[in-house]
Write a protein that holds these residues in place. Structure first.
Motif, PDB file in Angstrom:
ATOM      1  N   VAL A 166       0.867  -1.170   0.000  1.00 39.82           N
ATOM      2  CA  VAL A 166       0.000   0.000   0.000  1.00 39.82           C
ATOM      3  C   VAL A 166       0.907   1.224   0.000  1.00 39.82           C
ATOM      4  N   SER A 167       0.613   2.204  -0.867  1.00 37.37           N
ATOM      5  CA  SER A 167       1.451   3.388  -0.963  1.00 37.37           C
ATOM      6  C   SER A 167       0.634   4.657  -0.766  1.00 37.37           C
ATOM      7  N   LEU A 168       1.233   5.611  -0.067  1.00 36.40           N
ATOM      8  CA  LEU A 168       0.726   6.961   0.093  1.00 36.40           C
ATOM      9  C   LEU A 168       1.674   7.882  -0.662  1.00 36.40           C
ATOM     10  N   TRP A 169       1.137   8.690  -1.568  1.00 42.04           N
ATOM     11  CA  TRP A 169       1.933   9.593  -2.403  1.00 42.04           C
ATOM     12  C   TRP A 169       1.587  11.021  -2.004  1.00 42.04           C
ATOM     13  N   VAL A 170       2.572  11.807  -1.594  1.00 40.64           N
ATOM     14  CA  VAL A 170       2.327  13.151  -1.069  1.00 40.64           C
ATOM     15  C   VAL A 170       3.339  14.113  -1.675  1.00 40.64           C
ATOM     16  N   GLY A 171       2.886  15.341  -1.937  1.00 39.84           N
ATOM     17  CA  GLY A 171       3.776  16.390  -2.412  1.00 39.84           C
ATOM     18  C   GLY A 171       3.184  17.756  -2.167  1.00 39.84           C
ATOM     19  N   PRO A 172       3.961  18.805  -2.396  1.00 37.55           N
ATOM     20  CA  PRO A 172       3.452  20.162  -2.148  1.00 37.55           C
ATOM     21  C   PRO A 172       2.215  20.507  -2.955  1.00 37.55           C
ATOM     22  N   SER A 173       2.075  19.911  -4.156  1.00 35.07           N
ATOM     23  CA  SER A 173       0.930  20.223  -5.010  1.00 35.07           C
ATOM     24  C   SER A 173       0.724  19.099  -6.006  1.00 35.07           C
ATOM     25  N   ALA A 174      -0.467  19.090  -6.573  1.00 34.30           N
ATOM     26  CA  ALA A 174      -0.757  18.195  -7.693  1.00 34.30           C
ATOM     27  C   ALA A 174      -0.791  19.038  -8.954  1.00 34.30           C
ATOM     28  N   GLY A 175      -0.253  18.516 -10.026  1.00 31.12           N
ATOM     29  CA  GLY A 175      -0.273  19.277 -11.271  1.00 31.12           C
ATOM     30  C   GLY A 175       0.856  18.863 -12.175  1.00 31.12           C
ATOM     31  N   LYS A 176       0.849  19.422 -13.369  1.00 30.06           N
ATOM     32  CA  LYS A 176       1.843  19.053 -14.377  1.00 30.06           C
ATOM     33  C   LYS A 176       3.155  19.761 -14.065  1.00 30.06           C
ATOM     34  N   ARG A 177       4.040  19.032 -13.441  1.00 32.78           N
ATOM     35  CA  ARG A 177       5.354  19.542 -13.065  1.00 32.78           C
ATOM     36  C   ARG A 177       6.267  18.351 -12.841  1.00 32.78           C
ATOM     37  N   PRO A 178       7.565  18.547 -12.925  1.00 29.56           N
ATOM     38  CA  PRO A 178       8.465  17.433 -12.613  1.00 29.56           C
ATOM     39  C   PRO A 178       8.493  17.158 -11.120  1.00 29.56           C
TER      40      PRO A 178
END
Length: 540
Positions: free
Chosen positions: A394-406
């Motif tokens: 099971v994976s949790l994916w987190v980042g500062p934002s969602a969107g088209k960026r590297p």
């Protein structure tokens, strides 16, 4: 070819070769231009290379300044063992090149780069790697075919590698002018329907009026060679997670060949993935029954078609609200504390699906997942960085934002899985500000580097088996996933991997943010974080 097997007899390298100290040769990447093109033929049948078995030249017919034809996707041997290679370069070299059999020695074909021929029609006509060009191509009896992908500027829905491309078409070109004669197939926005493809990789071959073409998702499709009409599909669609059988070719099907055996006259298919699979193909003796008709193209019809395409390009971003935990959350596999949190549904099949819920407080983000799984919580892996390829997780994916960026700083995947009798949490970080220890994820299709992969000791994890699967509960420190005290919104995805019955490999993966089932591919593809396909989490 033997009666029921084959052996390797020759190799043509699309890149360059260099001379070794012992007088032998070895292939090098196309980026290392040694000025030498080489081929090898196993003249003595020992399966090894000797200096006298190489044909090497510094004067190949292929321009010496070129980057070299593509030797993986698009390479094709016809029934006379002539080789066709597609050139991926964006310059005038382009197109399809033939390296014919120069001579036969001891029953083995010998190839010479001096005899290479450009057979893809006028150079610069579109059989090139580019926005409107062909990604793989080959020539056959005066006809030229290519996989016409195009960059997905319209943002059309799709799956697999093909989601980056606007088309998944096979194109037949006029070799004299380079203009398209017909286009076959369309991209599959979900599970492939008849006439659709996930991602065409390379030609499989031609038998009579039937053109066969690879689909990377372990399928081979048949088309009418004269008009590009869909005929049939061979093998089983592994994205639908069939039970393993002789007709499931696991991993990505980059190469296959259909041919008529010169001794028994039967038609065989060789499919290469995790092994070489050999099938007899029935039905090619049936003549194609074609039909004709007329249709009227009107402005009203065009307008309606444009509206349908516009509707397909609207991609709704998924969002969820994450409530504050009402009190202390006990990490024990009992998910009672999460009862009032919004549910996130991850649906694949009736037996393979999951419901996830999230909570938070000032220290942790809490994850609860109730998974329906007929082979629950099995993973034979012993390497943290590749647990997503060896079974359940099971994976949790987190980042500062969602969107088209590297992917960048702050993006992280937290993977939870069993490993060697213990439950572990592994962080995959594409970029770190300091302390990078780069990890490579490599396959024949490419390579991906992440700055850091590490096992986390401060993630608390509990699991309970159930009659239908398992329940997982975890407390993940906010500091590990970049959720500061003032964070209210962030990029979010959740995924669940399913193993085969033995717990040896992953057979399916479902996502929340990316909208349902995803195909299982190679290491670099599955290791990518892809924030442009995440949803959004909001702390309430």
């Amino acid at each position: 070819l033997n009666e029921e097997s084959f052996r390797h007899v020759a190799a043509v390298w699309g890149g360059w070769v260099e001379r070794t100290e012992d007088g032998n040769y070895r292939p090098v990447l196309h980026t290392k231009n040694t000025g030498l093109k080489g081929t090898w033929s196993d003249l003595n049948g020992d399966g090894k290379t000797q200096p006298e078995e190489w044909q090497v030249t510094d004067q190949p017919a292929y321009p010496i300044q070129g980057s070299g034809p593509q030797q993986g996707w698009g390479a094709y041997f016809d029934e006379n063992f002539n080789l066709y290679m597609h050139d991926w370069s964006d310059n005038e070299i382009g197109g399809v090149w033939q390296i014919p059999v120069s001579e036969w020695k001891n029953g083995v074909p010998v190839y010479r780069w001096e005899e290479a021929k450009h057979v893809g029609g006028p150079r610069g006509h579109g059989l090139q790697h580019g926005a409107s060009g062909a990604r793989t191509a080959f020539a056959y009896q005066g006809m030229v075919f290519g996989f016409n992908g195009g960059y997905n500027a319209a943002g059309l829905p799709g799956v697999g590698h093909g989601h980056d491309w606007e088309f998944a078409q096979i194109t037949r070109y006029d070799p004299a002018t380079g203009k398209p004669v017909w286009h076959a197939s369309e991209r599959a926005p979900g599970f492939a329907a008849p006439g659709q493809m996930y991602c065409p990789t390379g030609p499989t071959g031609v038998i009579g009026d039937y053109l066969f073409w690879n689909d990377e998702n372990s399928l081979v499709h048949a088309w009418d060679i004269q008009h590009g009409l869909y005929v049939d599909t061979l093998l089983e669609d592994v994205s639908r997670n069939p039970q393993p059988s002789p007709y499931t070719v696991w991993v990505e099907l980059f190469n296959s060949r259909v041919f008529r055996h010169p001794k028994d006259g039967k038609v065989y298919l060789m499919a290469a993935s995790d092994a070489i699979h050999i099938y007899e193909v029935l039905g090619t003796e049936q003549p194609l029954v074609r039909f004709s008709g007329e249709f009227e193209l009107t402005e009203a019809g065009l307008a309606a078609a444009r509206q349908r395409v516009a509707a397909q390009t609207v991609q709704a971003q998924r969002e969820t609200t994450i409530p504050r935990a009402p009190g202390k959350v006990q990490i024990d596999g009992d998910l009672e504390e999460f009862a009032q949190a919004p549910s996130l549904e991850l649906l694949f099949t009736e037996q393979e699906s999951a419901t996830a819920r999230l909570l938070y407080d000032h220290e942790n983000l809490y994850l609860a997942v109730d998974v329906r799984d007929p082979s629950p919580w099995l993973n034979a892996g012993d390497t943290p960085s590749t647990l997503f390829k060896t079974g359940d997780e099971v994976s949790l994916w987190v980042g500062p934002s969602a969107g088209k960026r590297p992917p960048g700083l702050g993006d992280v995947r937290i993977l939870l899985a069993p490993m060697q009798g213990q439950n572990v949490a592994v962080a995959f970080r594409p970029k770190v500000a300091q302390g990078a220890r780069p990890v490579s994820f490599r396959s024949p299709s490419g390579e991906l580097w992440l700055d850091k992969v590490e096992v986390l000791a401060n993630v608390t994890l509990a699991l309970q088996k159930t009659p239908t699967g398992y329940r997982l509960e975890a407390a993940i420190p906010r500091s590990e996933i970049g959720l500061g005290p003032n964070t209210t919104q962030f990029g979010l995805d959740l995924s669940v991997n399913f193993s085969d019955a033995a717990g040896q490999r992953n057979t399916a993966r479902i996502h929340w943010g990316r909208g349902g089932a995803a195909l299982v591919y190679d290491l670099p593809t599955e290791a990518r974080l892809e924030p442009e396909r995440w949803g959004v989490g909001r702390l309430k």
